[in-house]
Design a protein around this motif. Structure first.
Motif, PDB file in Angstrom:
ATOM      1  N   GLU A 816       0.744  -1.102   0.062  1.00  0.00           N
ATOM      2  CA  GLU A 816      -0.058   0.067   0.071  1.00  0.00           C
ATOM      3  C   GLU A 816       0.931   1.250   0.023  1.00  0.00           C
ATOM      4  O   GLU A 816       1.806   1.320   1.010  1.00  0.00           O
ATOM      5  N   ILE A 817       0.685   1.953  -1.104  1.00  0.00           N
ATOM      6  CA  ILE A 817       1.436   3.393  -1.189  1.00  0.00           C
ATOM      7  C   ILE A 817       0.759   4.311  -0.293  1.00  0.00           C
ATOM      8  O   ILE A 817      -0.439   4.716  -0.683  1.00  0.00           O
ATOM      9  N   PRO A 818       1.133   4.996   0.706  1.00  0.00           N
ATOM     10  CA  PRO A 818       0.306   6.107   1.246  1.00  0.00           C
ATOM     11  C   PRO A 818       0.345   7.446   0.505  1.00  0.00           C
ATOM     12  O   PRO A 818       1.067   8.398   0.979  1.00  0.00           O
ATOM     13  N   TRP A 819      -0.501   7.563  -0.540  1.00  0.00           N
ATOM     14  CA  TRP A 819      -0.415   8.563  -1.296  1.00  0.00           C
ATOM     15  C   TRP A 819      -0.721  10.065  -0.517  1.00  0.00           C
ATOM     16  O   TRP A 819      -0.180  10.893  -0.907  1.00  0.00           O
ATOM     17  N   PRO A 820      -1.723  10.002   0.329  1.00  0.00           N
ATOM     18  CA  PRO A 820      -1.824  11.296   1.146  1.00  0.00           C
ATOM     19  C   PRO A 820      -0.521  11.917   1.754  1.00  0.00           C
ATOM     20  O   PRO A 820      -0.337  13.091   1.660  1.00  0.00           O
ATOM     21  N   THR A 821       0.357  10.775   2.427  1.00  0.00           N
ATOM     22  CA  THR A 821       1.445  11.263   3.105  1.00  0.00           C
ATOM     23  C   THR A 821       2.462  11.711   2.039  1.00  0.00           C
ATOM     24  O   THR A 821       3.028  12.616   2.101  1.00  0.00           O
ATOM     25  N   ILE A 822       2.340  11.044   0.903  1.00  0.00           N
ATOM     26  CA  ILE A 822       3.533  11.111  -0.156  1.00  0.00           C
ATOM     27  C   ILE A 822       3.251  12.621  -0.761  1.00  0.00           C
ATOM     28  O   ILE A 822       4.098  13.419  -0.798  1.00  0.00           O
ATOM     29  N   ILE A 823       2.272  12.953  -1.101  1.00  0.00           N
ATOM     30  CA  ILE A 823       1.587  13.957  -1.838  1.00  0.00           C
ATOM     31  C   ILE A 823       1.619  15.403  -0.568  1.00  0.00           C
ATOM     32  O   ILE A 823       2.296  16.407  -1.021  1.00  0.00           O
ATOM     33  N   GLY A 824       1.419  14.842   0.586  1.00  0.00           N
ATOM     34  CA  GLY A 824       1.620  16.062   1.611  1.00  0.00           C
ATOM     35  C   GLY A 824       2.884  16.298   1.781  1.00  0.00           C
ATOM     36  O   GLY A 824       3.360  17.483   2.150  1.00  0.00           O
ATOM     37  N   VAL A 825       3.789  15.404   1.898  1.00  0.00           N
ATOM     38  CA  VAL A 825       5.259  15.811   1.929  1.00  0.00           C
ATOM     39  C   VAL A 825       5.867  16.597   0.690  1.00  0.00           C
ATOM     40  O   VAL A 825       6.554  17.514   0.821  1.00  0.00           O
ATOM     41  N   PHE A 826       5.427  16.292  -0.520  1.00  0.00           N
ATOM     42  CA  PHE A 826       5.806  16.841  -1.725  1.00  0.00           C
ATOM     43  C   PHE A 826       5.363  18.278  -1.717  1.00  0.00           C
ATOM     44  O   PHE A 826       6.144  19.213  -1.985  1.00  0.00           O
ATOM     45  N   ILE A 827       4.206  18.533  -1.245  1.00  0.00           N
ATOM     46  CA  ILE A 827       3.610  19.880  -1.157  1.00  0.00           C
ATOM     47  C   ILE A 827       4.238  20.721  -0.015  1.00  0.00           C
ATOM     48  O   ILE A 827       4.570  21.742  -0.184  1.00  0.00           O
ATOM     49  N   GLY A 828       4.478  19.866   1.043  1.00  0.00           N
ATOM     50  CA  GLY A 828       5.224  20.392   2.143  1.00  0.00           C
ATOM     51  C   GLY A 828       6.393  20.676   1.631  1.00  0.00           C
ATOM     52  O   GLY A 828       7.185  22.024   2.092  1.00  0.00           O
ATOM     53  N   SER A 829       7.325  20.157   0.626  1.00  0.00           N
ATOM     54  CA  SER A 829       8.505  20.411   0.193  1.00  0.00           C
ATOM     55  C   SER A 829       8.670  21.770  -0.470  1.00  0.00           C
ATOM     56  O   SER A 829       9.579  22.756  -0.379  1.00  0.00           O
ATOM     57  N   ALA A 830       7.698  22.318  -1.081  1.00  0.00           N
ATOM     58  CA  ALA A 830       7.492  23.413  -1.782  1.00  0.00           C
ATOM     59  C   ALA A 830       7.423  24.627  -0.579  1.00  0.00           C
ATOM     60  O   ALA A 830       8.118  25.616  -0.707  1.00  0.00           O
ATOM     61  N   PHE A 831       6.796  24.330   0.199  1.00  0.00           N
ATOM     62  CA  PHE A 831       6.618  25.252   1.396  1.00  0.00           C
ATOM     63  C   PHE A 831       8.210  25.644   2.266  1.00  0.00           C
ATOM     64  O   PHE A 831       8.546  26.521   2.522  1.00  0.00           O
ATOM     65  N   VAL A 832       8.770  24.413   2.172  1.00  0.00           N
ATOM     66  CA  VAL A 832      10.147  24.357   2.788  1.00  0.00           C
ATOM     67  C   VAL A 832      11.161  25.389   1.854  1.00  0.00           C
ATOM     68  O   VAL A 832      11.788  26.040   2.413  1.00  0.00           O
ATOM     69  N   GLY A 833      10.916  25.179   0.438  1.00  0.00           N
ATOM     70  CA  GLY A 833      11.610  25.870  -0.423  1.00  0.00           C
ATOM     71  C   GLY A 833      11.190  27.568  -0.174  1.00  0.00           C
ATOM     72  O   GLY A 833      12.170  28.162  -0.059  1.00  0.00           O
ATOM     73  N   LEU A 834       9.834  27.638   0.169  1.00  0.00           N
ATOM     74  CA  LEU A 834       9.712  29.113   0.193  1.00  0.00           C
ATOM     75  C   LEU A 834      10.341  29.782   1.612  1.00  0.00           C
ATOM     76  O   LEU A 834      10.800  30.958   1.547  1.00  0.00           O
ATOM     77  N   PHE A 835      10.361  28.960   2.418  1.00  0.00           N
ATOM     78  CA  PHE A 835      10.794  29.225   3.777  1.00  0.00           C
ATOM     79  C   PHE A 835      12.136  29.415   3.670  1.00  0.00           C
ATOM     80  O   PHE A 835      12.793  30.604   4.162  1.00  0.00           O
TER      81      PHE A 835
END
Length: 856
Positions: A816-835
């Motif tokens: 089982e691939i936890p897509w909500p977690t994977i997508i959430g981390v990917f989107i979170g990485s964009a905010f990391v870049g902004l920060f």
């Protein structure tokens, strides 16, 4: 240029770029702090337990040979007759001997039926008050218990649960429940890490904890003046004839320390492993920092070479800067590590595991290890940029700053990276084809390491393609500013690859563990639906006490209740092989509650008289078939010859490898008082009465808060919560590596802004606004962060999928691939870049245009 000049030059450059060095120093600081904090924390815990064990152990302790440190599975501690005490007292060199009673198979509750035990997994210990206890405790209120209705508690438990003199406590033991009022409170002279302790008078402790008068669980012996513990042990052993265990104070403390040590080692090495990951990420940050500083100082280095500096001197100059950075970051890191350890102790105390700063232990090896690691890692990371600096020619002084890319080196690097990645991919594929998990795990480890290094090496090659794809999706909507951000990210693929690689490592591990955790939950849930026929599963802390088991069996609305005990045995196969095995002794309805497929025979037959089943792997290994006879020696019981009536398939998650016998067979060969407590129980509701049965079962054991009744939905949620808690803890530790990676992005952008000062000034002069400039830098940061995230998450999912293939060999068949977690981390990485871009973008926007244009 002399050595003195090299040092002066290094110091001047170091302090000239102190702002640019700061983030790299923070990376070193965090990594060293984590290592030193871990060492101080675990050393302090060891000191705490060492003091406790030394204080609670008598000169010599006599106990039954069968006694185990974790307690007895029968619910009643192993004991010996009181006559043993008389024999010990007569031994040479004995100053005094005293019988003690102690049990960890108890639950203590207050008037509101709330468990007074430790919430952190520490034991609840009940026993009699003895003179030996005065070594570690003082009675600070009231007096020691004098009768069956009196109890004394430790002050830590009293404080945590707001207990006071006169409060009533109920103690639940295997022999039954009994009540007593608090007449005394005793305080530990040393730190109590978290145990809850209650004391009774000797007669009450014997009757209620052992179930018999005139018996002790151990004898504490004090040595006469001038008699050593070793001599006393020999004398006491000579006075007794029987199955006893004799330990000096040191041996008792060492045995207890060994039990705790295995748990401590798991914590220590796990935390050091995450510190190692943080160091690995920090290496990329340091490499980037020095690479950019060398590139920016190309003209300066060229002038140094022109006036006579050799390659080695330039090389040493950069390495000295790295040495200064390593020393500075490591020294502060060691101090921060001690602070981190204190913080961890406070956090553990808040969670219920008490650790005192009075026991704070900082061995000389801790700062030595921290300094050595920090300095070596920093100098190692700076070696490649230092070599590159040494290769700068005097002619570079006539060119603009910046060195041309080494095309040949780039090709060689790409080839090495592709070979490593291909080799790692092959190792991962080989792991998925393994017949046994133990064989595949080695290939999995090789594949993870090889693909990780391979992706790091080919990072610059990947950066070109991946950044273009991300930019096409994300940056084109921002027009010319977006295109400039894309070109800036692509300008130096090596730098972008290294920066993204730092983030990639942490996120790859997050993705891998998320896939493994989600697959474990999904597999267990699927297996539960397929295999568990019972409506309810009942579990207790340290087993289900007899009174709880009887109450469950009497609950209404149930078609059947199944008892399950785990009986220790020594098996002898027809071929003569001896194996220590734990048999599952259960009532025959267990075959309905947990459905098991058989490869031979009928499982129901294994619950017949003098019959048993074995697992398919055990049967194959020992060449067993239905009808063969096994010689079974029951612990604390007799030996029996049991016929194999069924062979169960080991393609399962639950009870993999289990061997079943009927509870009636176990009772035939093991005396009633020596059978283990029920490990768990199952129940099936009458048709259409599930809700009523659920409530009835809960009500039947409501008096014991350690007993938990779960339906299948509850049980699935418990599995999910347990794995979720473990993953959250791991994510928390991985956060350190991700923080260091974020610092890397910040540092890369900050140095990149300095490198492009003149270019920024020109862009501002031809009309680029401050807002557009800041947006360009933020978008560049987002692209770099998303590049690292995309590569890391993809790599991690590959690792996780491979690991699941190995888990499938153990019965965990669902990926089982936890897509909500994977997508959430990917989107979170964009905010990391902004920060990460906030400070560099702000500084770029504040540049004076004319000064920027005039910069060389």
């Amino acid at each position: 240029m002399s050595a003195n000049t090299v040092m002066k030059t290094s110091l001047r450059n170091f302090f000239a770029h102190k702002g640019r060095m700061a983030l790299s120093a923070v990376a070193v600081l965090l990594s060293v702090a984590f290592v030193c904090g871990t060492l101080v924390f675990t050393d302090t815990m060891n000191t705490t337990f060492d003091k406790l064990f030394a204080a609670t152990s008598s000169d010599v302790t006599v106990s039954p040979k069968a006694a185990k440190s974790e307690g007895s599975d029968t619910g009643r501690p192993e004991s010996m007759p009181a006559s043993t005490l008389t024999q010990v007292e007569r031994a040479d060199g004995v100053k005094a001997a005293e019988g003690a009673v102690s049990s960890m198979n108890v639950t203590v509750v207050n008037a509101d039926n709330k468990n007074m035990g430790s919430e952190n997994g520490g034991p609840t210990i009940a026993g009699n008050w003895t003179r030996n206890d005065l070594r570690s405790m003082d009675i600070t209120s009231g007096h020691a218990p004098r009768g069956p209705t009196e109890v004394m508690v430790d002050s830590d438990t009293a404080d945590k649960h707001h207990l006071k003199m006169g409060d009533e406590l109920r103690t639940i033991a295997a022999t039954g429940d009994f009540r007593a009022r608090i007449v005394g409170i005793a305080s530990f002279k040393v730190t109590n890490p978290g145990a809850a302790v209650v004391y009774f008078d000797t007669a009450t402790a014997q009757r209620e904890l052992i179930g018999q008068s005139g018996r002790f669980t151990q004898i504490n012996v004090a040595a006469a003046t001038g008699v050593s513990d070793t001599v006393l042990k020999k004398n006491v052993a000579a006075s007794l004839d029987g199955p006893y265990k004799f330990q000096t104070q040191k041996e008792s403390a060492d045995a207890n320390r060994k039990d705790v040590g295995s748990f401590m080692d798991v914590i220590k090495y796990a935390m050091l492993g995450f510190a190692g990951i943080a160091f690995l990420v920090g290496i990329f940050l340091i490499i980037n920092t020095f690479s950019m500083l060398v590139a920016q100082r190309t003209r300066e280095i060229g002038l140094m070479r022109a006036i006579g500096s050799s390659r080695g001197q330039v090389n040493r100059s950069v390495l000295v800067e790295a040495l200064l950075l390593g020393v500075f970051g490591s020294v502060i890191g060691v101090g921060a590590g001690v602070g981190l350890a204190v913080g961890l102790m406070k956090m553990m105390s808040a969670a219920g595991m008490d650790l005192s700063t009075d026991d704070l232990t900082v061995k000389w090896t801790t700062p030595a290890v921290g300094l050595l690691l920090g300095i070596v890692v920093t100098v190692f990371a700076a070696y490649v940029p230092a070599r590159r600096a040494g290769k700068v020619s005097p002619m570079a002084a006539l060119r603009d700053a910046g060195t041309p890319a080494d095309v040949k080196a780039g090709v060689v690097r790409a080839l090495i990276g592709l070979v490593l990645t291909g080799g790692g991919g092959f190792a991962l594929y080989t792991a998925t084809q393994a017949a046994k998990a133990s064989e595949g795990s080695l290939w999995l480890g090789v594949g993870i390491v090889a693909t990780l290094i391979g992706f790091v090496v080919i990072g610059p090659l990947l950066a070109g393609g991946v950044v273009r794809v991300i930019s096409a999706v994300l940056l084109r909507m921002f027009g010319s500013v977006g295109r400039m951000a894309e070109r800036n990210a692509l300008r130096n693929p090596r730098r972008t690859g290294a920066t993204g690689a730092a983030l990639m490592i942490g996120l790859a591990l997050v993705a891998c563990l998320s896939v493994v955790g989600s697959s474990m939950v999904a597999s267990a849930t699927s297996e539960l639906d397929k295999s568990v026929g019972a409506d309810f599963i009942v579990e207790g802390q340290n087993g289900l006490k007899p009174q709880a088991a009887e109450a469950l069996k009497k609950a209404p609305y149930l078609s059947h209740v199944t008892e399950v005990k785990y009986v220790k045995t020594k098996l002898t196969t027809p071929g003569g092989t001896k194996e220590d095995e734990e048999l599952v002794a259960a009532t025959p309805t267990y075959a309905q509650d947990l459905r098991r497929e058989t490869t031979a025979g009928e499982l129901s037959a294994a619950y017949g008289k003098n019959a048993m089943s074995v697992g398919s792997e055990f049967a194959t290994k020992n060449h067993l078939k239905v009808g063969d006879t096994m010689n079974v020696a029951f612990e604390r019981g007799r030996t029996a010859d049991l016929k194999i009536a069924a062979i169960t398939s080991d393609d399962t998650t639950f009870d993999k490898g289990a061997m079943y016998i009927s509870l009636a067979t176990a009772k035939q060969y093991v005396p009633a008082g020596q059978l283990p407590l029920n490990g768990m129980m199952f129940a099936k509701a009458d048709s259409g009465k599930a809700d009523q049965a659920y409530k009835a079962l809960k009500a039947s054991v409501a008096s014991d808060p350690t007993v938990h009744v779960k339906d299948q939905t509850d049980y699935k949620q418990t599995l999910k919560d347990q794995i979720g808690q473990l993953l959250n803890m791991i994510y928390g530790l991985l956060a350190l590596a991700i923080i260091v990676a974020v610092l890397g992005v910040v540092n890369t952008l900050a140095l990149s802004v300095v490198e492009r000062t003149r270019e920024i000034g020109l862009m501002r002069a031809i009309g680029l606004s401050r807002r557009q400039l800041r947006r360009m830098i933020r978008l560049e940061s987002v692209v770099i962060a998303l590049f690292g995230a995309l590569i890391g998450l993809g790599l991690g999912m590959g690792w996780g999928a491979t690991a699941q293939k190995l888990l499938a060999l153990e019965g965990l068949n669902v990926l089982e691939i936890p897509w909500p977690t994977i997508i959430g981390v990917f989107i979170g990485s964009a905010f990391v870049g902004l920060f990460a871009a906030l400070v560099p973008a702000f500084r770029a926007g504040r540049m004076n245009v004319l000064n920027a244009i005039a910069t060389e």
